[in-house]
Design a protein around this motif. Structure first.
Motif, PDB file in Angstrom:
ATOM      1  N   ASN A   1       0.841  -1.193   0.000  1.00  0.00           N
ATOM      2  CA  ASN A   1       0.000   0.000   0.000  1.00  0.00           C
ATOM      3  C   ASN A   1       0.879   1.246   0.000  1.00  0.00           C
ATOM      4  O   ASN A   1       1.832   1.353   0.776  1.00  0.00           O
ATOM      5  CB  ASN A   1      -0.923   0.022   1.220  1.00  0.00           C
ATOM      6  CG  ASN A   1      -1.730   1.300   1.316  1.00  0.00           C
ATOM      7  OD1 ASN A   1      -1.411   2.194   2.102  1.00  0.00           O
ATOM      8  ND2 ASN A   1      -2.767   1.412   0.506  1.00  0.00           N
ATOM      9  N   LEU A   2       0.538   2.173  -0.878  1.00  0.00           N
ATOM     10  CA  LEU A   2       1.276   3.435  -0.980  1.00  0.00           C
ATOM     11  C   LEU A   2       0.350   4.593  -0.671  1.00  0.00           C
ATOM     12  O   LEU A   2      -0.735   4.708  -1.263  1.00  0.00           O
ATOM     13  CB  LEU A   2       1.844   3.600  -2.390  1.00  0.00           C
ATOM     14  CG  LEU A   2       2.519   4.948  -2.687  1.00  0.00           C
ATOM     15  CD1 LEU A   2       3.783   5.126  -1.842  1.00  0.00           C
ATOM     16  CD2 LEU A   2       2.825   5.091  -4.166  1.00  0.00           C
ATOM     17  N   LYS A   3       0.785   5.436   0.226  1.00  0.00           N
ATOM     18  CA  LYS A   3       0.083   6.690   0.506  1.00  0.00           C
ATOM     19  C   LYS A   3       1.024   7.845   0.212  1.00  0.00           C
ATOM     20  O   LYS A   3       2.208   7.789   0.563  1.00  0.00           O
ATOM     21  CB  LYS A   3      -0.403   6.751   1.956  1.00  0.00           C
ATOM     22  CG  LYS A   3      -1.502   5.753   2.287  1.00  0.00           C
ATOM     23  CD  LYS A   3      -1.977   5.935   3.727  1.00  0.00           C
ATOM     24  CE  LYS A   3      -3.173   5.039   4.025  1.00  0.00           C
ATOM     25  NZ  LYS A   3      -2.835   3.616   3.991  1.00  0.00           N
ATOM     26  N   VAL A   4       0.489   8.880  -0.439  1.00  0.00           N
ATOM     27  CA  VAL A   4       1.309  10.026  -0.821  1.00  0.00           C
ATOM     28  C   VAL A   4       0.632  11.303  -0.348  1.00  0.00           C
ATOM     29  O   VAL A   4      -0.574  11.502  -0.554  1.00  0.00           O
ATOM     30  CB  VAL A   4       1.523  10.089  -2.347  1.00  0.00           C
ATOM     31  CG1 VAL A   4       2.448  11.246  -2.709  1.00  0.00           C
ATOM     32  CG2 VAL A   4       2.100   8.769  -2.866  1.00  0.00           C
ATOM     33  N   ALA A   5       1.414  12.159   0.274  1.00  0.00           N
ATOM     34  CA  ALA A   5       0.935  13.476   0.718  1.00  0.00           C
ATOM     35  C   ALA A   5       1.816  14.549   0.094  1.00  0.00           C
ATOM     36  O   ALA A   5       2.954  14.290  -0.312  1.00  0.00           O
ATOM     37  CB  ALA A   5       0.987  13.575   2.243  1.00  0.00           C
TER      38      ALA A   5
ATOM     39  N   SER B   1      -5.010  14.699 -10.567  1.00  0.00           N
ATOM     40  CA  SER B   1      -4.134  14.555 -11.716  1.00  0.00           C
ATOM     41  C   SER B   1      -2.795  13.936 -11.315  1.00  0.00           C
ATOM     42  O   SER B   1      -2.296  13.009 -11.980  1.00  0.00           O
ATOM     43  CB  SER B   1      -3.902  15.917 -12.368  1.00  0.00           C
ATOM     44  OG  SER B   1      -2.984  15.819 -13.438  1.00  0.00           O
ATOM     45  N   THR B   2      -2.224  14.430 -10.223  1.00  0.00           N
ATOM     46  CA  THR B   2      -0.942  13.892  -9.767  1.00  0.00           C
ATOM     47  C   THR B   2      -1.096  12.443  -9.327  1.00  0.00           C
ATOM     48  O   THR B   2      -0.230  11.601  -9.607  1.00  0.00           O
ATOM     49  CB  THR B   2      -0.390  14.736  -8.607  1.00  0.00           C
ATOM     50  OG1 THR B   2      -0.258  16.095  -9.027  1.00  0.00           O
ATOM     51  CG2 THR B   2       0.961  14.216  -8.147  1.00  0.00           C
TER      52      THR B   2
ATOM     53  N   LEU C   1       0.926   9.266 -10.863  1.00  0.00           N
ATOM     54  CA  LEU C   1       1.760   8.381 -10.054  1.00  0.00           C
ATOM     55  C   LEU C   1       1.354   6.924 -10.236  1.00  0.00           C
ATOM     56  O   LEU C   1       2.212   6.034 -10.372  1.00  0.00           O
ATOM     57  CB  LEU C   1       1.659   8.780  -8.578  1.00  0.00           C
ATOM     58  CG  LEU C   1       2.390  10.064  -8.177  1.00  0.00           C
ATOM     59  CD1 LEU C   1       2.006  10.480  -6.773  1.00  0.00           C
ATOM     60  CD2 LEU C   1       3.900   9.863  -8.281  1.00  0.00           C
ATOM     61  N   VAL C   2       0.060   6.648 -10.216  1.00  0.00           N
ATOM     62  CA  VAL C   2      -0.404   5.271 -10.397  1.00  0.00           C
ATOM     63  C   VAL C   2       0.043   4.745 -11.758  1.00  0.00           C
ATOM     64  O   VAL C   2       0.520   3.615 -11.880  1.00  0.00           O
ATOM     65  CB  VAL C   2      -1.932   5.187 -10.244  1.00  0.00           C
ATOM     66  CG1 VAL C   2      -2.427   3.796 -10.637  1.00  0.00           C
ATOM     67  CG2 VAL C   2      -2.349   5.507  -8.811  1.00  0.00           C
ATOM     68  N   ALA C   3      -0.086   5.571 -12.796  1.00  0.00           N
ATOM     69  CA  ALA C   3       0.303   5.144 -14.140  1.00  0.00           C
ATOM     70  C   ALA C   3       1.801   4.845 -14.216  1.00  0.00           C
ATOM     71  O   ALA C   3       2.220   3.910 -14.915  1.00  0.00           O
ATOM     72  CB  ALA C   3      -0.071   6.223 -15.149  1.00  0.00           C
TER      73      ALA C   3
ATOM     74  N   LYS D   1      -7.386  11.851   5.137  1.00  0.00           N
ATOM     75  CA  LYS D   1      -7.403  13.281   5.476  1.00  0.00           C
ATOM     76  C   LYS D   1      -6.081  13.955   5.146  1.00  0.00           C
ATOM     77  O   LYS D   1      -6.036  15.157   4.871  1.00  0.00           O
ATOM     78  CB  LYS D   1      -7.732  13.470   6.961  1.00  0.00           C
ATOM     79  CG  LYS D   1      -9.170  13.119   7.321  1.00  0.00           C
ATOM     80  CD  LYS D   1      -9.437  13.388   8.785  1.00  0.00           C
ATOM     81  CE  LYS D   1     -10.882  13.093   9.139  1.00  0.00           C
ATOM     82  NZ  LYS D   1     -11.176  13.343  10.587  1.00  0.00           N
ATOM     83  N   THR D   2      -4.999  13.193   5.192  1.00  0.00           N
ATOM     84  CA  THR D   2      -3.677  13.788   4.998  1.00  0.00           C
ATOM     85  C   THR D   2      -2.977  13.320   3.723  1.00  0.00           C
ATOM     86  O   THR D   2      -1.933  13.868   3.374  1.00  0.00           O
ATOM     87  CB  THR D   2      -2.768  13.466   6.206  1.00  0.00           C
ATOM     88  OG1 THR D   2      -2.747  12.047   6.414  1.00  0.00           O
ATOM     89  CG2 THR D   2      -3.292  14.152   7.467  1.00  0.00           C
ATOM     90  N   HIS D   3      -3.535  12.322   3.035  1.00  0.00           N
ATOM     91  CA  HIS D   3      -2.885  11.781   1.837  1.00  0.00           C
ATOM     92  C   HIS D   3      -3.829  11.891   0.645  1.00  0.00           C
ATOM     93  O   HIS D   3      -4.959  11.397   0.696  1.00  0.00           O
ATOM     94  CB  HIS D   3      -2.497  10.317   2.041  1.00  0.00           C
ATOM     95  CG  HIS D   3      -1.563  10.104   3.189  1.00  0.00           C
ATOM     96  ND1 HIS D   3      -2.007   9.856   4.469  1.00  0.00           N
ATOM     97  CD2 HIS D   3      -0.202  10.115   3.258  1.00  0.00           C
ATOM     98  CE1 HIS D   3      -0.968   9.704   5.271  1.00  0.00           C
ATOM     99  NE2 HIS D   3       0.130   9.872   4.564  1.00  0.00           N
ATOM    100  N   PHE D   4      -3.344  12.491  -0.438  1.00  0.00           N
ATOM    101  CA  PHE D   4      -4.194  12.632  -1.613  1.00  0.00           C
ATOM    102  C   PHE D   4      -4.232  11.364  -2.453  1.00  0.00           C
ATOM    103  O   PHE D   4      -5.119  11.190  -3.287  1.00  0.00           O
ATOM    104  CB  PHE D   4      -3.752  13.824  -2.474  1.00  0.00           C
ATOM    105  CG  PHE D   4      -2.430  13.651  -3.173  1.00  0.00           C
ATOM    106  CD1 PHE D   4      -2.345  13.017  -4.405  1.00  0.00           C
ATOM    107  CD2 PHE D   4      -1.265  14.142  -2.600  1.00  0.00           C
ATOM    108  CE1 PHE D   4      -1.128  12.866  -5.049  1.00  0.00           C
ATOM    109  CE2 PHE D   4      -0.039  13.998  -3.238  1.00  0.00           C
ATOM    110  CZ  PHE D   4       0.029  13.355  -4.473  1.00  0.00           C
TER     111      PHE D   4
END
Length: 237
Positions: free
Chosen positions: A112-116, A167-168, A172-174, A190-193
């Motif tokens: 699992n990847l979370k990005v903020a 969009s970002t 990133l997924v692609a 709440k903190t990761h887009f």
């Protein structure tokens, strides 16, 4: 009391559970419910079942041990059947679906990847790129009572934030998806887009980790990448 279900495996799984215990206090003894083709690892369900940290850790600990020796269908925390016979009946009823899913995830792991992104960095970018937002911002600074402009500014900024984050996230997924067999995008936190899971073969796990690292380096300090795994493949079962 009920039967608490941790995971389902193929009948030939070694089920090496020595030294591993289930949820509850005291920790429940694990046992198996078997049909011809499948096995379920279960225990007695506590009467006061709640998502306590101790029990969450025990729940995943059982799954982690099973994953080390073969494909596992992990059950989400809190799944309780009426008794062992009902669990066996469901496994028999869903035999084909469970068997097919076990084949799909055999030899594969979930990451699992979370990005903020730093909020100030994003807002500076939006301000730089949008003449309309700069105009509204300057107007509200000079005239704090301009409520209509203030509302318009807030709405415009919110739309830009959402659009850029989506969009970002898609980009990133692609860029990372080629390292995985499947992806599953979940709701942002709440903190990761971006909140996305990857199903990868054991052999490609290191390549995914390296790709995430390279992407984090490319994006810079304004971004925070958090990669967790290997995990039971919840997102793909």
């Amino acid at each position: 009391m009920g039967t608490y279900v941790y995971a389902i495996t193929e009948a030939g799984h070694p089920l090496n559970l020595e030294g591993v215990h289930g949820i509850g206090d005291p920790a429940a003894e694990l046992r198996t419910v078997r049909t011809k083709d499948l096995s379920a690892v279960v225990s007695d369900a506590p009467t006061d079942l709640r998502a306590k940290r101790r029990d969450l850790v025990a729940h995943q600990g059982v799954q982690d041990r099973l994953m080390a020796d073969g494909a596992v269908l992990p059950m989400r925390f809190g799944l309780v059947g009426r008794d062992d016979d009902q669990v066996a009946a469901v496994m028999e009823e869903q035999r084909d679906a469970y068997t097919e899913r076990l084949k799909e995830i055999g030899g594969r792991l979930e990451y699992n990847l979370k990005v903020a992104r730093d909020e100030d960095d994003l807002l500076r970018e939006i301000m730089t790129d949008s003449a309309e937002i700069r105009r509204l911002n300057e107007g509200t600074r000079q005239n704090p009572g301009a409520h209509q402009d203030r509302m318009a500014l807030g709405e415009l900024v919110a739309r830009e934030v959402q659009a850029r984050q989506e969009s970002t996230g898609s980009e990133l997924v692609a860029r990372l998806a080629p390292e995985a067999e499947r992806t599953a995008v979940a709701e942002p936190t709440k903190t990761h887009f971006l909140n996305v899971s990857f199903l990868v073969t054991r052999e490609r796990a290191a390549a995914l980790s390296q790709a995430v690292h390279e992407e984090a380096e490319r994006r810079g300090d304004a971004y925070t990448f958090s990669l967790h795994g290997p995990l039971p493949p919840y997102s793909f079962v």
